[in-house]
Design a protein around this motif. Structure first.
Motif, PDB file in Angstrom:
ATOM      1  N   PRO A 129       0.801  -1.232   0.000  1.00  0.00           N
ATOM      2  CA  PRO A 129       0.000   0.000   0.000  1.00  0.00           C
ATOM      3  C   PRO A 129       0.834   1.283   0.000  1.00  0.00           C
ATOM      4  CG  PRO A 129      -0.919  -1.580   1.538  1.00  0.00           C
ATOM      5  CD  PRO A 129       0.408  -2.123   1.112  1.00  0.00           C
ATOM      6  N   ILE A 130       2.071   1.170   0.503  1.00  0.00           N
ATOM      7  CA  ILE A 130       2.953   2.344   0.524  1.00  0.00           C
ATOM      8  C   ILE A 130       3.588   2.553  -0.840  1.00  0.00           C
ATOM      9  CG2 ILE A 130       4.902   3.436   1.720  1.00  0.00           C
ATOM     10  CD1 ILE A 130       4.409   1.601   4.058  1.00  0.00           C
ATOM     11  N   ALA A 131       3.744   1.462  -1.601  1.00  0.00           N
ATOM     12  CA  ALA A 131       4.376   1.543  -2.917  1.00  0.00           C
ATOM     13  C   ALA A 131       3.326   1.756  -4.005  1.00  0.00           C
ATOM     14  CB  ALA A 131       5.178   0.273  -3.187  1.00  0.00           C
ATOM     15  N   THR A 132       2.513   2.801  -3.839  1.00  0.00           N
ATOM     16  CA  THR A 132       1.464   3.126  -4.803  1.00  0.00           C
ATOM     17  C   THR A 132       1.681   4.534  -5.358  1.00  0.00           C
ATOM     18  OG1 THR A 132       0.023   4.000  -3.066  1.00  0.00           O
ATOM     19  CG2 THR A 132      -0.191   1.648  -3.607  1.00  0.00           C
ATOM     20  N   ARG A 133       0.980   4.850  -6.436  1.00  0.00           N
ATOM     21  CA  ARG A 133       1.128   6.162  -7.064  1.00  0.00           C
ATOM     22  C   ARG A 133       0.666   7.290  -6.157  1.00  0.00           C
ATOM     23  NH1 ARG A 133      -0.863   5.234 -13.357  1.00  0.00           N
ATOM     24  NH2 ARG A 133       0.791   3.738 -13.936  1.00  0.00           N
ATOM     25  N   VAL A 134      -0.350   7.019  -5.340  1.00  0.00           N
ATOM     26  CA  VAL A 134      -0.855   8.046  -4.431  1.00  0.00           C
ATOM     27  C   VAL A 134       0.225   8.439  -3.434  1.00  0.00           C
ATOM     28  CG1 VAL A 134      -2.545   8.578  -2.640  1.00  0.00           C
ATOM     29  CG2 VAL A 134      -3.240   7.293  -4.674  1.00  0.00           C
ATOM     30  N   VAL A 135       0.869   7.435  -2.839  1.00  0.00           N
ATOM     31  CA  VAL A 135       1.944   7.710  -1.882  1.00  0.00           C
ATOM     32  C   VAL A 135       3.126   8.362  -2.589  1.00  0.00           C
ATOM     33  CG1 VAL A 135       3.567   6.677  -0.242  1.00  0.00           C
ATOM     34  CG2 VAL A 135       1.225   5.800  -0.394  1.00  0.00           C
ATOM     35  N   ALA A 142       9.049   7.943   1.209  1.00  0.00           N
ATOM     36  CA  ALA A 142       8.493   6.703   1.768  1.00  0.00           C
ATOM     37  C   ALA A 142       8.166   5.718   0.658  1.00  0.00           C
ATOM     38  CB  ALA A 142       7.234   7.017   2.578  1.00  0.00           C
ATOM     39  N   TYR A 143       7.677   6.228  -0.449  1.00  0.00           N
ATOM     40  CA  TYR A 143       7.367   5.379  -1.606  1.00  0.00           C
ATOM     41  C   TYR A 143       8.624   4.672  -2.114  1.00  0.00           C
ATOM     42  CZ  TYR A 143       6.633   4.296  -6.559  1.00  0.00           C
ATOM     43  OH  TYR A 143       6.609   3.673  -7.787  1.00  0.00           O
ATOM     44  N   GLY A 144       9.703   5.412  -2.233  1.00  0.00           N
ATOM     45  CA  GLY A 144      10.949   4.831  -2.744  1.00  0.00           C
ATOM     46  C   GLY A 144      11.486   3.734  -1.849  1.00  0.00           C
ATOM     47  N   LEU A 145      11.462   3.963  -0.541  1.00  0.00           N
ATOM     48  CA  LEU A 145      11.954   2.952   0.393  1.00  0.00           C
ATOM     49  C   LEU A 145      11.057   1.717   0.382  1.00  0.00           C
ATOM     50  CD1 LEU A 145      13.026   5.095   3.491  1.00  0.00           C
ATOM     51  CD2 LEU A 145      14.439   4.257   1.598  1.00  0.00           C
ATOM     52  N   ALA A 146       9.742   1.933   0.294  1.00  0.00           N
ATOM     53  CA  ALA A 146       8.807   0.803   0.264  1.00  0.00           C
ATOM     54  C   ALA A 146       9.023  -0.043  -0.979  1.00  0.00           C
ATOM     55  CB  ALA A 146       7.366   1.314   0.318  1.00  0.00           C
ATOM     56  N   CYS A 147       9.288   0.598  -2.106  1.00  0.00           N
ATOM     57  CA  CYS A 147       9.530  -0.133  -3.351  1.00  0.00           C
ATOM     58  C   CYS A 147      10.788  -0.973  -3.250  1.00  0.00           C
ATOM     59  CB  CYS A 147       9.644   0.837  -4.521  1.00  0.00           C
ATOM     60  SG  CYS A 147       8.077   1.559  -5.067  1.00  0.00           S
ATOM     61  N   GLN A 148      11.826  -0.421  -2.646  1.00  0.00           N
ATOM     62  CA  GLN A 148      13.072  -1.165  -2.518  1.00  0.00           C
ATOM     63  C   GLN A 148      12.896  -2.359  -1.585  1.00  0.00           C
ATOM     64  OE1 GLN A 148      16.903   1.006  -2.555  1.00  0.00           O
ATOM     65  NE2 GLN A 148      15.682   2.870  -2.436  1.00  0.00           N
ATOM     66  N   PHE A 149      12.197  -2.149  -0.471  1.00  0.00           N
ATOM     67  CA  PHE A 149      11.959  -3.264   0.443  1.00  0.00           C
ATOM     68  C   PHE A 149      11.093  -4.329  -0.228  1.00  0.00           C
ATOM     69  CE2 PHE A 149       9.219  -5.221   3.761  1.00  0.00           C
ATOM     70  CZ  PHE A 149      10.206  -5.978   4.372  1.00  0.00           C
ATOM     71  N   ARG A 150      10.076  -3.894  -0.965  1.00  0.00           N
ATOM     72  CA  ARG A 150       9.176  -4.833  -1.648  1.00  0.00           C
ATOM     73  C   ARG A 150       9.934  -5.696  -2.646  1.00  0.00           C
ATOM     74  NH1 ARG A 150       5.676  -1.973  -5.966  1.00  0.00           N
ATOM     75  NH2 ARG A 150       7.791  -1.954  -6.841  1.00  0.00           N
TER      76      ARG A 150
END
Length: 228
Positions: A129-135, A142-150
């Motif tokens: 949910p953090i790795a979405t276009r809205v975020v 936060a989006y960038g870090l979530a994408c890397q963790f994902r």
């Protein structure tokens, strides 16, 4: 925000941190086109940091170079320097020795046997949910870090976490070590370290949040080493 690309032939190798990849050095790649951020290798069972660094060095086609890394990547870069023709090591929000690990990491050492049971896949699913276009629109960091963790490899994540907790001996590095650290780094708090330069207002991911200061520091190191 980014510095002008630096015209230098000096090879620059930077290692990303825990659950991160080359995207954490996007501003540095723009400023230093010669920069290389190798992908994390699949760790072998019970492999030490030094053995891992030796194996990683065999995959690099580098001559004389500047080695460095952010967070856990900085720790590995210290060991990697032993197996490459490193002219200097640059630590970006990292530490030089196990004695600089924060108290929470030292207290967690007796519980490292629990690391294999961490549900990384579930946590990655919960991070979606953090790795979405809205975020991305409202909180790009936060989006960038979530994408890397994902997108991170669970095996690499667990191996890295265990190696942090059982890291006990710092390597003997024959080249100079340069250390840049944020004064608001709560992951590896400043009070446990002794950096050469402090980034005011910088947290743990200063390569992204303070690219100007980081790029300027790297440029100074490259310039200094090219004059020797």
């Amino acid at each position: 925000m980014f510095t002008t690309p630096v015209d230098t032939a000096t090879s620059l190798v930077l290692l990303s941190g825990l659950a991160a990849d080359a995207r954490i050095f996007t501003p540095q790649k723009i400023a230093f086109p010669q920069m290389h951020c190798p992908a994390w290798l699949e760790p072998e069972r019970s492999e030490t940091i030094n053995d891992y660094a030796r194996r990683l060095a065999e995959t690099l086609d580098e001559g004389p170079c500047i080695i460095g890394g952010a967070s856990f990547g900085g720790i590995v870069s210290l060991h990697l320097a032993e197996h490459t023709d490193a002219r200097a090591v640059i630590l970006i929000g990292s530490i030089k020795s196990p004695s600089q690990l924060p108290m929470y990491a030292r207290c967690a050492r007796p519980f490292r046997f629990l690391i294999p049971f961490i549900p990384i896949r579930l946590l990655q699913f919960l991070a979606r949910p953090i790795a979405t276009r809205v975020v991305k629109r409202h909180a790009p960091f936060a989006y960038g870090l979530a994408c890397q963790f994902r997108d991170s490899n669970p095996a690499v994540f667990k191996w890295s976490l265990r190696r942090i907790l059982d890291w006990s001996v710092a390597p003997t590095v024959s080249c100079p070590i340069f250390h840049l650290h944020g004064d608001r780094d709560w992951t590896l708090p400043l009070r446990y370290t002794d950096p050469d330069k402090i980034v005011k207002g910088g947290g743990h991911v200063i390569s992204l949040t303070h690219p100007g200061e980081v790029n300027s520091y790297i440029k100074d190191v490259l310039r200094q080493e090219s004059l020797e």
